[in-house]
Structures are given as C-alpha cells and as structure tokens.
Design a protein around this motif. Structure first.
Motif, mmCIF file in Angstrom:
data_model
loop_
_atom_site.group_PDB
_atom_site.id
_atom_site.type_symbol
_atom_site.label_atom_id
_atom_site.label_comp_id
_atom_site.label_asym_id
_atom_site.label_seq_id
_atom_site.Cartn_x
_atom_site.Cartn_y
_atom_site.Cartn_z
ATOM 1 N N SER A 22 -3.813 8.936 2.030
ATOM 2 C CA SER A 22 -2.789 8.736 1.002
ATOM 3 C C SER A 22 -3.399 9.026 -0.356
ATOM 4 C CB SER A 22 -2.245 7.310 1.047
ATOM 5 O OG SER A 22 -3.258 6.388 0.682
ATOM 6 N N TRP A 23 -2.534 9.141 -1.325
ATOM 7 C CA TRP A 23 -2.966 9.302 -2.712
ATOM 8 C C TRP A 23 -2.436 8.113 -3.489
ATOM 9 C CZ3 TRP A 23 -1.362 15.116 -3.452
ATOM 10 C CH2 TRP A 23 -2.285 15.934 -2.788
ATOM 11 N N GLU A 24 -3.266 7.095 -3.602
ATOM 12 C CA GLU A 24 -2.854 5.876 -4.291
ATOM 13 C C GLU A 24 -2.438 6.147 -5.733
ATOM 14 O OE1 GLU A 24 -5.939 6.273 -2.866
ATOM 15 O OE2 GLU A 24 -5.506 5.240 -0.987
ATOM 16 N N GLY A 25 -3.091 7.099 -6.373
ATOM 17 C CA GLY A 25 -2.793 7.416 -7.757
ATOM 18 C C GLY A 25 -1.548 8.269 -7.945
ATOM 19 N N ALA A 26 -0.999 8.778 -6.843
ATOM 20 C CA ALA A 26 0.196 9.632 -6.917
ATOM 21 C C ALA A 26 1.133 9.277 -5.770
ATOM 22 C CB ALA A 26 -0.207 11.100 -6.871
ATOM 23 N N PRO A 27 1.681 8.066 -5.777
ATOM 24 C CA PRO A 27 2.491 7.607 -4.636
ATOM 25 C C PRO A 27 3.774 8.388 -4.414
ATOM 26 C CG PRO A 27 2.648 6.058 -6.469
ATOM 27 C CD PRO A 27 1.595 7.063 -6.837
ATOM 28 N N ASP A 28 4.236 9.141 -5.389
ATOM 29 C CA ASP A 28 5.475 9.896 -5.242
ATOM 30 C C ASP A 28 5.249 11.328 -4.770
ATOM 31 O OD1 ASP A 28 7.022 7.705 -6.036
ATOM 32 O OD2 ASP A 28 6.741 8.192 -8.153
ATOM 33 N N THR A 29 4.021 11.652 -4.367
ATOM 34 C CA THR A 29 3.715 12.985 -3.865
ATOM 35 C C THR A 29 4.565 13.294 -2.636
ATOM 36 O OG1 THR A 29 1.434 12.821 -4.645
ATOM 37 C CG2 THR A 29 1.856 14.429 -2.922
ATOM 38 N N PRO A 60 5.424 14.074 0.912
ATOM 39 C CA PRO A 60 4.591 13.796 2.088
ATOM 40 C C PRO A 60 3.998 15.040 2.749
ATOM 41 C CG PRO A 60 6.603 12.491 2.166
ATOM 42 C CD PRO A 60 6.748 13.449 1.015
ATOM 43 N N GLU A 61 4.735 16.149 2.762
ATOM 44 C CA GLU A 61 4.171 17.368 3.361
ATOM 45 C C GLU A 61 3.022 17.905 2.526
ATOM 46 O OE1 GLU A 61 5.265 21.952 4.527
ATOM 47 O OE2 GLU A 61 6.843 20.445 4.765
ATOM 48 N N ASP A 62 3.148 17.863 1.202
ATOM 49 C CA ASP A 62 2.043 18.299 0.340
ATOM 50 C C ASP A 62 0.810 17.433 0.583
ATOM 51 O OD1 ASP A 62 3.715 20.220 -0.767
ATOM 52 O OD2 ASP A 62 4.158 19.038 -2.569
ATOM 53 N N LEU A 63 1.032 16.127 0.720
ATOM 54 C CA LEU A 63 -0.060 15.202 1.018
ATOM 55 C C LEU A 63 -0.692 15.552 2.357
ATOM 56 C CD1 LEU A 63 -1.698 12.580 0.589
ATOM 57 C CD2 LEU A 63 0.224 11.348 1.629
ATOM 58 N N ALA A 64 0.123 15.784 3.373
ATOM 59 C CA ALA A 64 -0.390 16.112 4.709
ATOM 60 C C ALA A 64 -1.226 17.388 4.687
ATOM 61 C CB ALA A 64 0.773 16.245 5.696
ATOM 62 N N ARG A 65 -0.730 18.412 4.007
ATOM 63 C CA ARG A 65 -1.485 19.671 3.933
ATOM 64 C C ARG A 65 -2.830 19.469 3.226
ATOM 65 N NH1 ARG A 65 0.938 24.223 5.420
ATOM 66 N NH2 ARG A 65 3.186 24.193 5.821
ATOM 67 N N ALA A 66 -2.808 18.705 2.144
ATOM 68 C CA ALA A 66 -4.048 18.468 1.387
ATOM 69 C C ALA A 66 -5.043 17.640 2.190
ATOM 70 C CB ALA A 66 -3.717 17.780 0.063
ATOM 71 N N GLU A 67 -4.576 16.590 2.855
ATOM 72 C CA GLU A 67 -5.474 15.749 3.656
ATOM 73 C C GLU A 67 -6.074 16.536 4.824
ATOM 74 O OE1 GLU A 67 -6.751 12.693 3.265
ATOM 75 O OE2 GLU A 67 -5.720 12.435 1.354
ATOM 76 N N LEU A 68 -5.277 17.380 5.459
ATOM 77 C CA LEU A 68 -5.773 18.206 6.561
ATOM 78 C C LEU A 68 -6.903 19.107 6.076
ATOM 79 C CD1 LEU A 68 -5.508 19.250 9.483
ATOM 80 C CD2 LEU A 68 -3.818 20.898 8.611
ATOM 81 N N ARG A 69 -6.689 19.780 4.952
ATOM 82 C CA ARG A 69 -7.710 20.684 4.409
ATOM 83 C C ARG A 69 -8.953 19.913 3.970
ATOM 84 N NH1 ARG A 69 -7.770 21.555 -0.636
ATOM 85 N NH2 ARG A 69 -5.519 21.375 -0.851
ATOM 86 N N GLU A 70 -8.720 18.782 3.290
ATOM 87 C CA GLU A 70 -9.824 17.974 2.774
ATOM 88 C C GLU A 70 -10.736 17.480 3.895
ATOM 89 O OE1 GLU A 70 -9.676 13.510 1.312
ATOM 90 O OE2 GLU A 70 -8.825 14.853 -0.206
ATOM 91 N N LYS A 112 0.861 -1.182 0.000
ATOM 92 C CA LYS A 112 0.000 0.000 0.000
ATOM 93 C C LYS A 112 0.893 1.226 0.000
ATOM 94 C CE LYS A 112 -3.755 0.453 2.094
ATOM 95 N NZ LYS A 112 -5.107 0.487 2.521
ATOM 96 N N THR A 113 0.391 2.295 -0.582
ATOM 97 C CA THR A 113 1.102 3.570 -0.613
ATOM 98 C C THR A 113 1.251 4.121 0.801
ATOM 99 O OG1 THR A 113 0.097 4.008 -2.762
ATOM 100 C CG2 THR A 113 1.012 5.897 -1.605
ATOM 101 N N ASP A 114 2.403 4.698 1.102
ATOM 102 C CA ASP A 114 2.577 5.376 2.385
ATOM 103 C C ASP A 114 1.515 6.457 2.541
ATOM 104 O OD1 ASP A 114 4.747 3.810 3.003
ATOM 105 O OD2 ASP A 114 6.186 5.467 3.088
ATOM 106 N N PHE A 115 1.205 6.791 3.790
ATOM 107 C CA PHE A 115 0.205 7.820 4.048
ATOM 108 C C PHE A 115 0.754 8.851 5.020
ATOM 109 C CE2 PHE A 115 -0.589 4.418 7.063
ATOM 110 C CZ PHE A 115 -1.040 5.002 8.236
ATOM 111 N N ALA A 116 -0.001 9.911 5.220
ATOM 112 C CA ALA A 116 0.369 10.967 6.164
ATOM 113 C C ALA A 116 -0.659 10.992 7.280
ATOM 114 C CB ALA A 116 0.418 12.323 5.461
ATOM 115 N N VAL A 117 -0.177 11.183 8.502
ATOM 116 C CA VAL A 117 -1.022 11.390 9.676
ATOM 117 C C VAL A 117 -0.719 12.788 10.169
ATOM 118 C CG1 VAL A 117 -1.558 10.648 12.028
ATOM 119 C CG2 VAL A 117 -0.984 8.950 10.286
ATOM 120 N N ILE A 118 -1.767 13.572 10.371
ATOM 121 C CA ILE A 118 -1.585 14.967 10.744
ATOM 122 C C ILE A 118 -2.156 15.210 12.122
ATOM 123 C CG2 ILE A 118 -1.951 17.363 10.061
ATOM 124 C CD1 ILE A 118 -2.719 14.631 7.557
ATOM 125 N N ALA A 119 -1.355 15.793 13.011
ATOM 126 C CA ALA A 119 -1.804 16.158 14.350
ATOM 127 C C ALA A 119 -2.003 17.669 14.386
ATOM 128 C CB ALA A 119 -0.783 15.721 15.395
#
Length: 179
Positions: A75-82, A84-94, A40-47
């Motif tokens: 995580s973004w399965e379709g963009a596994p090379d994103t 991680p900070e960009d992913l974290a910021r997007a997931e937090l907002r989403e 599975k693609t790595d994911f971000a956890v945001i506190a």
C-alpha cells in the motif's frame, strides 16, 4: 436504528502506517461497549501468473518473527487515494521487477474486519516482462521466485504459506476459474 451506534471516539495510537482508535458504542438493546479499530490504508495483492508459474516474494515479517512466501502486495500510506490498479502495477514492479501487459481486477476483500477497516484489491497480472526491482529499505531482504502452481497450492496446504491475503487471493482466483 443502526445495529451499533458510535457515541464517542478517541485515537489511542498513531504512526505513519496505522492508527488505532477506541469507539464507545451502544448496541440496539441499549447495551454499551467499546470497539478497538485499526485504521490502515487499503492495499493491493497481485497474483503474477503465467505459463503455470506463480511469482511469489519471501521476506521477514517482524510481528511474527519469520520469513514467509506470499504474493507481492503493498500500500501507499502517503497516497491512500491512489488508483488500486496503479498501486498494483507499481508494487509488482517494485517487489519482483515484473511488469504486466494485463492487470485484471479479481475482487476486493477485507483483511480482518473483526478489528480493522483495511481491505485489499486482488489483481491477476499476466503478459509478464522481467525488469529490475526497486525495493524500499524495508524490503531489502526480499527474495522473488516463480513456483509451479501445484507447488504453491501444496505450500498453502502444508502451512509453508501462511499469509491470509495470499491464500484468499489464490482461492478467489480458483473459484472464478482463472487458475
């Protein structure tokens, strides 16, 4: 000689979110065996923590048939090379509608390395500003709420919070003196 040598591999299941493979292996003493590995693609956890409040989300988790509170994560399965900070910021907002002025990388852990290679990056989000959420269809039942830190720690102790990534992230933040 490696601890374990892979002699063959085959994909036994695959979908958009994950792949399961079976590896034939040989141990150092020559004993053969197999491993089932979940890819599975790595994911971000945001506190998101500010002024003594921790922002959590609650949603229905189908595999365990229940609603649970947890830190925002994804995580973004379709963009596994994103990044991680960009992913974290997007997931937090989403998931919460929050944006963070600062996003501090706290560490990287593995979700369950006994059967999966998936890991997760932990971020401390601060300087929070509330905006609108932008949830995916799979998150339509999600609730976001801020709790006092002591209440979150009690929720962990009494079993209300059962998400291992959330417990590990908050534990790491405490060990590093960040909360």
């Amino acid at each position: 000689m490696p601890d374990i040598e892979t002699t063959a591999t085959r994909i036994v299941y695959e979908n958009r979110w994950m792949r399961v493979r079976e590896d034939a292996i040989v141990r150092q003493d020559g004993t053969p065996g197999i491993y089932g590995v979940v890819e599975k693609t790595d994911f971000a956890v945001i506190a998101p923590i500010e002024n003594g409040l921790v922002h959590l989300v609650e949603q229905f988790r189908y595999p365990v048939k229940g609603r649970y509170w947890e830190l925002p994560q994804g995580s973004w399965e379709g963009a596994p090379d994103t990044d991680p900070e960009d992913l974290a910021r997007a997931e937090l907002r989403e998931e919460t509608g929050l944006t963070a002025a600062t996003m501090r990388h706290v560490g990287h852990l593995f979700e369950c390395y006994g059967y999966s290679e998936q890991g997760f990056h932990i971020y401390l989000a601060q300087g929070l500003t509330q905006g609108e959420t932008c949830r995916e269809a799979t998150e339509q039942d999600m609730i976001s709420r801020a709790f006092p830190l002591d209440e979150v720690l009690s929720m962990i102790a009494n079993g209300t919070i059962k998400d291992a990534a959330t417990v590990a992230a908050l534990g790491l933040l405490r060990l590093k003196g960040l909360v």
